[in-house]
Each structure stands twice: as structure tokens, then as C-alpha cells.
Design a protein around this motif. Sequence first.
Motif, PDB file in Angstrom:
ATOM      1  N   ALA A 194       2.803  -6.015   1.285  1.00  0.00           N
ATOM      2  CA  ALA A 194       3.103  -4.589   1.451  1.00  0.00           C
ATOM      3  C   ALA A 194       4.566  -4.351   1.808  1.00  0.00           C
ATOM      4  N   GLY A 195       5.096  -5.141   2.742  1.00  0.00           N
ATOM      5  CA  GLY A 195       6.480  -4.955   3.160  1.00  0.00           C
ATOM      6  C   GLY A 195       7.454  -5.208   2.024  1.00  0.00           C
ATOM      7  N   VAL A 196       7.150  -6.201   1.213  1.00  0.00           N
ATOM      8  CA  VAL A 196       8.002  -6.516   0.058  1.00  0.00           C
ATOM      9  C   VAL A 196       8.001  -5.347  -0.915  1.00  0.00           C
ATOM     10  N   SER A 197       6.815  -4.761  -1.132  1.00  0.00           N
ATOM     11  CA  SER A 197       6.712  -3.612  -2.036  1.00  0.00           C
ATOM     12  C   SER A 197       7.470  -2.412  -1.486  1.00  0.00           C
ATOM     13  N   LEU A 198       7.369  -2.174  -0.168  1.00  0.00           N
ATOM     14  CA  LEU A 198       8.055  -1.042   0.446  1.00  0.00           C
ATOM     15  C   LEU A 198       9.569  -1.190   0.354  1.00  0.00           C
ATOM     16  N   ASN A 199      10.030  -2.442   0.339  1.00  0.00           N
ATOM     17  CA  ASN A 199      11.463  -2.699   0.205  1.00  0.00           C
ATOM     18  C   ASN A 199      11.922  -2.686  -1.248  1.00  0.00           C
ATOM     19  N   SER A 200      11.005  -2.264  -2.141  1.00  0.00           N
ATOM     20  CA  SER A 200      11.314  -2.094  -3.568  1.00  0.00           C
ATOM     21  C   SER A 200      11.746  -3.393  -4.242  1.00  0.00           C
ATOM     22  N   LYS A 201      11.195  -4.503  -3.758  1.00  0.00           N
ATOM     23  CA  LYS A 201      11.492  -5.775  -4.417  1.00  0.00           C
ATOM     24  C   LYS A 201      10.452  -6.019  -5.507  1.00  0.00           C
ATOM     25  N   ARG A 202      10.926  -6.230  -6.713  1.00  0.00           N
ATOM     26  CA  ARG A 202      10.015  -6.496  -7.827  1.00  0.00           C
ATOM     27  C   ARG A 202       9.887  -8.007  -8.008  1.00  0.00           C
ATOM     28  N   LEU A 203       8.664  -8.487  -7.944  1.00  0.00           N
ATOM     29  CA  LEU A 203       8.414  -9.915  -8.080  1.00  0.00           C
ATOM     30  C   LEU A 203       7.523 -10.160  -9.286  1.00  0.00           C
ATOM     31  N   SER A 204       7.764 -11.255  -9.978  1.00  0.00           N
ATOM     32  CA  SER A 204       6.828 -11.672 -11.020  1.00  0.00           C
ATOM     33  C   SER A 204       5.529 -12.089 -10.352  1.00  0.00           C
ATOM     34  N   LYS A 205       4.460 -12.165 -11.136  1.00  0.00           N
ATOM     35  CA  LYS A 205       3.169 -12.554 -10.555  1.00  0.00           C
ATOM     36  C   LYS A 205       3.253 -13.941  -9.927  1.00  0.00           C
ATOM     37  N   SER A 206       3.928 -14.870 -10.593  1.00  0.00           N
ATOM     38  CA  SER A 206       4.023 -16.228 -10.044  1.00  0.00           C
ATOM     39  C   SER A 206       4.830 -16.240  -8.747  1.00  0.00           C
ATOM     40  N   ALA A 207       5.910 -15.447  -8.695  1.00  0.00           N
ATOM     41  CA  ALA A 207       6.716 -15.379  -7.471  1.00  0.00           C
ATOM     42  C   ALA A 207       5.924 -14.717  -6.347  1.00  0.00           C
ATOM     43  N   ALA A 208       5.156 -13.675  -6.686  1.00  0.00           N
ATOM     44  CA  ALA A 208       4.343 -12.995  -5.673  1.00  0.00           C
ATOM     45  C   ALA A 208       3.258 -13.924  -5.144  1.00  0.00           C
ATOM     46  N   ASP A 209       2.625 -14.687  -6.043  1.00  0.00           N
ATOM     47  CA  ASP A 209       1.586 -15.628  -5.620  1.00  0.00           C
ATOM     48  C   ASP A 209       2.175 -16.711  -4.717  1.00  0.00           C
ATOM     49  N   GLU A 210       3.376 -17.161  -5.050  1.00  0.00           N
ATOM     50  CA  GLU A 210       4.033 -18.194  -4.238  1.00  0.00           C
ATOM     51  C   GLU A 210       4.376 -17.656  -2.845  1.00  0.00           C
ATOM     52  N   LEU A 211       4.909 -16.436  -2.797  1.00  0.00           N
ATOM     53  CA  LEU A 211       5.256 -15.818  -1.514  1.00  0.00           C
ATOM     54  C   LEU A 211       4.001 -15.553  -0.683  1.00  0.00           C
ATOM     55  N   LEU A 212       2.931 -15.123  -1.349  1.00  0.00           N
ATOM     56  CA  LEU A 212       1.663 -14.875  -0.672  1.00  0.00           C
ATOM     57  C   LEU A 212       1.161 -16.144   0.015  1.00  0.00           C
ATOM     58  N   GLU A 213       1.104 -17.246  -0.738  1.00  0.00           N
ATOM     59  CA  GLU A 213       0.619 -18.497  -0.158  1.00  0.00           C
ATOM     60  C   GLU A 213       1.547 -18.991   0.948  1.00  0.00           C
ATOM     61  N   GLN A 214       2.835 -18.908   0.708  1.00  0.00           N
ATOM     62  CA  GLN A 214       3.809 -19.372   1.697  1.00  0.00           C
ATOM     63  C   GLN A 214       3.665 -18.591   3.007  1.00  0.00           C
ATOM     64  N   SER A 215       3.491 -17.284   2.912  1.00  0.00           N
ATOM     65  CA  SER A 215       3.384 -16.439   4.107  1.00  0.00           C
ATOM     66  C   SER A 215       2.077 -16.693   4.849  1.00  0.00           C
ATOM     67  N   LEU A 216       0.984 -16.829   4.105  1.00  0.00           N
ATOM     68  CA  LEU A 216      -0.308 -17.092   4.743  1.00  0.00           C
ATOM     69  C   LEU A 216      -0.344 -18.491   5.363  1.00  0.00           C
ATOM     70  N   ARG A 217       0.299 -19.450   4.712  1.00  0.00           N
ATOM     71  CA  ARG A 217       0.398 -20.785   5.324  1.00  0.00           C
ATOM     72  C   ARG A 217       1.249 -20.717   6.591  1.00  0.00           C
ATOM     73  N   GLY A 218       2.333 -19.937   6.533  1.00  0.00           N
ATOM     74  CA  GLY A 218       3.185 -19.790   7.704  1.00  0.00           C
ATOM     75  C   GLY A 218       2.463 -19.168   8.880  1.00  0.00           C
ATOM     76  N   ALA A 219       1.442 -18.364   8.602  1.00  0.00           N
ATOM     77  CA  ALA A 219       0.640 -17.732   9.653  1.00  0.00           C
ATOM     78  C   ALA A 219      -0.654 -18.509   9.928  1.00  0.00           C
ATOM     79  N   ASN A 220      -0.755 -19.729   9.386  1.00  0.00           N
ATOM     80  CA  ASN A 220      -1.944 -20.575   9.576  1.00  0.00           C
ATOM     81  C   ASN A 220      -3.237 -19.857   9.170  1.00  0.00           C
ATOM     82  N   LEU A 221      -3.178 -19.145   8.053  1.00  0.00           N
ATOM     83  CA  LEU A 221      -4.348 -18.385   7.614  1.00  0.00           C
ATOM     84  C   LEU A 221      -4.796 -18.740   6.200  1.00  0.00           C
ATOM     85  N   TRP A 222      -3.982 -19.472   5.462  1.00  0.00           N
ATOM     86  CA  TRP A 222      -4.248 -19.721   4.055  1.00  0.00           C
ATOM     87  C   TRP A 222      -5.614 -20.355   3.811  1.00  0.00           C
ATOM     88  N   THR A 223      -5.930 -21.420   4.522  1.00  0.00           N
ATOM     89  CA  THR A 223      -7.184 -22.135   4.243  1.00  0.00           C
ATOM     90  C   THR A 223      -8.405 -21.271   4.540  1.00  0.00           C
TER      91      THR A 223
END
Length: 259
Positions: A108-137
Motif C-alpha cells: 500500500a505504501g509503495v502504491s501511495l508513493n506512486s511507484k510503479r512496479l512490475s509484477k515480478s518486482a512487486a512479488d519480490e518486494l512483497l516476499e522480502q518485506s514479509l520475510r523482514g517482518a518474520n511473517l512470510w512462512t
Amino acid sequence: MSKRIDVKNLDIYYGDFHAVKSVSMTIEPRSVTAFIGPSGCGKSTVLRTLNRMHEVIPGAHVTGEVLMDDRNLYAKETDPVDVRRQVGMVFQRPNPFPTMSIRENVLAGVSLNSKRLSKSAADELLEQSLRGANLWTEVKDRLDRPGAGLSGGQQQRLCIARAIAVQPEVILMDEPCSALDPISTLAIEDLINELKSDYTVVIVTHNMQQAARVSDRTGFFNLEATGMPGELVEMDDTPKIFSNPSKKATEDYISGRFG
């Protein structure tokens, strides 16, 4: 990532009311700094000045300086929206966007900052952020389900993932465990210890044991009487604050004589 913050002669006001006076401190990068003190002493107010959220309240303003690696966050040319991109905030109660999925919440924050990401980049950022918050698994197989359907502790980690996704340098946490059960609290405390390897972390907590467990440095705030401005009494390495504070007021609070 991870920035040093220098606060110099900071006075904070709500209209004419002088809420906090003459705060000067240094917050070191790649560390956890805890603010402790009784209710109403200004510790959360000071926290909100570090990403200019205080001034969102009508009439609220500050004097003094908040420097992030020598850049004055309150200079006329400084964009407060840019400050809030660099300095993320996690609030007392988990606040995932109720109509959004887990995936949408994180990005959501990335979208609000008007950053356009490809699907692969968005998926990578999603996993990276959830792993960083110990929530991915825990959520990787239900990313399109509502974020509000997670447990309280998972929702708080989801909010931390959302903060991480915009790639800030500083993460502020205002009593992030006060609404959580002991097991979820432990998970957040473990996460805070991991986050400091990449970020500057500042946490407000009423739980002195928590401050002793997670922080490298602790600042004790107090006020002389109701209606008087709060102030930073002392700030030092956490073991010293809890074993041999310099000020009697700190010792009285730590030992439970008041507060």
C-alpha cells in the motif's frame, strides 16, 4: 539504510500549550532506542516529531532541530511527505487496511508513493518485506486473503512489513506490543532485535522489562506536575539506566516508587 538522528533544543507545542521542553539527544544508527516514563510525559509526542507526524494536529508546532545525518527535517525546504517515507511508523494497535488483502496491505505504501512496479518486482518486494517482518512462512499461501483476518500479533507484523516495504531508514514504534498477548509480544521483540541490523529503531514502551530486553539505549521522560511540559531527564546505555542511573527521578521510576 539506517540513519543517525540528532535532536537539538526541541520544544513541542499544541497551540499555546507547551507539551515538551528542551529535548536534546542522539539516536544512533543500527540500534534500538527506548523511550520510557509515566503517562503524559511526552515520550510519544517526541516520537511523532521524528517523522513530522506531530504537525498533522491543527496548531501543533515545534522549535529546535531534528537532524537526520545532518539534514534538518524541519527546514523550510524539507518535504514532510519525504520525511515520512524515510522514517516509518508502527502504531500502538495493529491497523491493517480492512478492505485490502495481505498482499495489498504490504504494498500500500509503495502504491501511495506512486511507484510503479512490475509484477515480478512487486512479488519480490512483497516476499522480502514479509520475510523482514518474520511473517512470510505464516502467510505465503494466503496472500490474497484479508489482512484483517490475521491474529493480532500477525497484524502487527503485517504493519511492520508495510513500513519496511517503502524502504525507510528509521522505524518508529509507539507501544507496538501493548495490545498483544505474551507470545505475540515475544515475536515482536525478537523481530525488533533483528531489525536493528538494517534500521535505526526507536520504541516507546510502558513496559520497563521490555525496554531492558530490546533496547541498546534508553531515554527516561518525566514531568514535574500535571499541566507542566514533559522533559528528557536522562538518556544513557540501557544497562546503566536500569542499574545505576544518574538522576534520582530515574531511579525512583525504575524502582517503582512512582509511575
